[in-house]
Motif scaffolding. Structure first.
Motif, PDB file in Angstrom:
ATOM      1  N   ALA A 137       0.842  -1.203   0.000  1.00 47.85           N
ATOM      2  CA  ALA A 137       0.000   0.000   0.000  1.00 47.85           C
ATOM      3  C   ALA A 137       0.876   1.252   0.000  1.00 47.85           C
ATOM      4  O   ALA A 137       0.570   2.227  -0.688  1.00 47.85           O
ATOM      5  CB  ALA A 137      -0.941  -0.003   1.192  1.00 47.85           C
ATOM      6  N   ALA A 138       1.975   1.225   0.741  1.00 46.19           N
ATOM      7  CA  ALA A 138       2.886   2.367   0.794  1.00 46.19           C
ATOM      8  C   ALA A 138       3.565   2.605  -0.556  1.00 46.19           C
ATOM      9  O   ALA A 138       3.885   3.747  -0.899  1.00 46.19           O
ATOM     10  CB  ALA A 138       3.929   2.164   1.886  1.00 46.19           C
ATOM     11  N   LYS A 139       3.788   1.551  -1.337  1.00 52.15           N
ATOM     12  CA  LYS A 139       4.370   1.717  -2.673  1.00 52.15           C
ATOM     13  C   LYS A 139       3.431   2.500  -3.575  1.00 52.15           C
ATOM     14  O   LYS A 139       3.865   3.267  -4.421  1.00 52.15           O
ATOM     15  CB  LYS A 139       4.667   0.350  -3.308  1.00 52.15           C
ATOM     16  CG  LYS A 139       5.842  -0.373  -2.694  1.00 52.15           C
ATOM     17  CD  LYS A 139       6.017  -1.726  -3.369  1.00 52.15           C
ATOM     18  CE  LYS A 139       7.098  -2.546  -2.731  1.00 52.15           C
ATOM     19  NZ  LYS A 139       7.202  -3.890  -3.364  1.00 52.15           N
ATOM     20  N   VAL A 140       2.131   2.278  -3.405  1.00 52.25           N
ATOM     21  CA  VAL A 140       1.138   2.967  -4.216  1.00 52.25           C
ATOM     22  C   VAL A 140       0.911   4.375  -3.687  1.00 52.25           C
ATOM     23  O   VAL A 140       0.836   5.336  -4.444  1.00 52.25           O
ATOM     24  CB  VAL A 140      -0.190   2.175  -4.245  1.00 52.25           C
ATOM     25  CG1 VAL A 140      -1.270   2.948  -4.982  1.00 52.25           C
ATOM     26  CG2 VAL A 140       0.032   0.816  -4.874  1.00 52.25           C
ATOM     27  N   ASN A 141       0.816   4.511  -2.357  1.00 47.80           N
ATOM     28  CA  ASN A 141       0.616   5.815  -1.722  1.00 47.80           C
ATOM     29  C   ASN A 141       1.284   5.791  -0.356  1.00 47.80           C
ATOM     30  O   ASN A 141       0.725   5.232   0.592  1.00 47.80           O
ATOM     31  CB  ASN A 141      -0.878   6.119  -1.584  1.00 47.80           C
ATOM     32  CG  ASN A 141      -1.134   7.453  -0.901  1.00 47.80           C
ATOM     33  OD1 ASN A 141      -0.213   8.175  -0.523  1.00 47.80           O
ATOM     34  ND2 ASN A 141      -2.401   7.785  -0.730  1.00 47.80           N
ATOM     35  N   PRO A 142       2.453   6.422  -0.215  1.00 47.33           N
ATOM     36  CA  PRO A 142       3.183   6.401   1.057  1.00 47.33           C
ATOM     37  C   PRO A 142       2.409   7.015   2.222  1.00 47.33           C
ATOM     38  O   PRO A 142       2.730   6.768   3.380  1.00 47.33           O
ATOM     39  CB  PRO A 142       4.440   7.215   0.774  1.00 47.33           C
ATOM     40  CG  PRO A 142       4.555   7.286  -0.701  1.00 47.33           C
ATOM     41  CD  PRO A 142       3.182   7.121  -1.262  1.00 47.33           C
TER      42      PRO A 142
END
Length: 185
Positions: A64-69
């Motif tokens: 999820a952080a890769k898509v939106n940190p």
């Protein structure tokens, strides 16, 4: 019988009598009906070890952080889908996800990550990461859009995914066929 539900002041806590009542309801109704209708002894529980669950949660947060940190933890979740293993004669579909063949036709759970979204009408909802969009496009989904396997795959290297790979967990221990030794309910 005390069947109160969880209170917001004590998340993760339930009375033993409520737990027993819910499990008894399942065993006396659904499990009995399934066993009778299908002529099998279906699973009544599934066990996952804590490291597997923690690793799955960490992988959800990482992807999820890769898509939106800036994705807050409160926007992430896990949906538990009821599922059934295939019949023995169709077991070859399990080749990429080996589990004991003695699990054939038994209930299981498939855990799929979710992320909170808001509809056009402003309604918040929890959306599966791995579902096809309405137009059938599988490539632009939250986790699949990265098009890389998790770093903890079999060889540990990660790499390109095929169009059918997503983030999910399933490989727990079913009772039965495994012994119910240690179950309290």
């Amino acid at each position: 019988m005390n069947t109160e539900s969880n209170t917001p002041l004590e998340p993760g806590m339930m009375s033993n009598s409520l737990i027993q009542a819910l499990i008894d309801n399942y065993r006396q109704n659904h499990l009995t009906a399934i066993n009778t209708a299908l002529g099998i002894q279906d699973a009544q529980s599934i066990w996952f070890d804590l490291p597997k669950l923690k690793n799955f949660i960490a992988k959800i947060e990482e992807e999820a952080a890769k898509v939106n940190p800036d994705t807050p933890a409160e926007d992430l979740g896990i949906r538990f889908y009821y599922a059934t293993y295939p019949k023995q004669e169709n077991w070859s579909i399990m080749d990429s996800h080996p589990v004991p063949q003695e699990y054939a036709e038994k209930h299981t759970l498939v855990l799929i990550p979710t992320i909170k979204k808001t509809s056009e009408n402003g309604v918040a909802y929890d959306s599966d990461f791995n579902t096809p969009q309405a137009n059938g496009d599988h490539s632009k989904l939250a986790l699949n859009a990265r098009n890389f396997t998790p770093s903890s795959n079999v060889d540990g290297n990660g790499g390109p995914l095929d169009s059918d790979t997503g983030l999910g967990e399933n490989n727990g221990i079913l009772v039965p066929p495994k012994s119910p030794l240690g179950q309290s309910f």
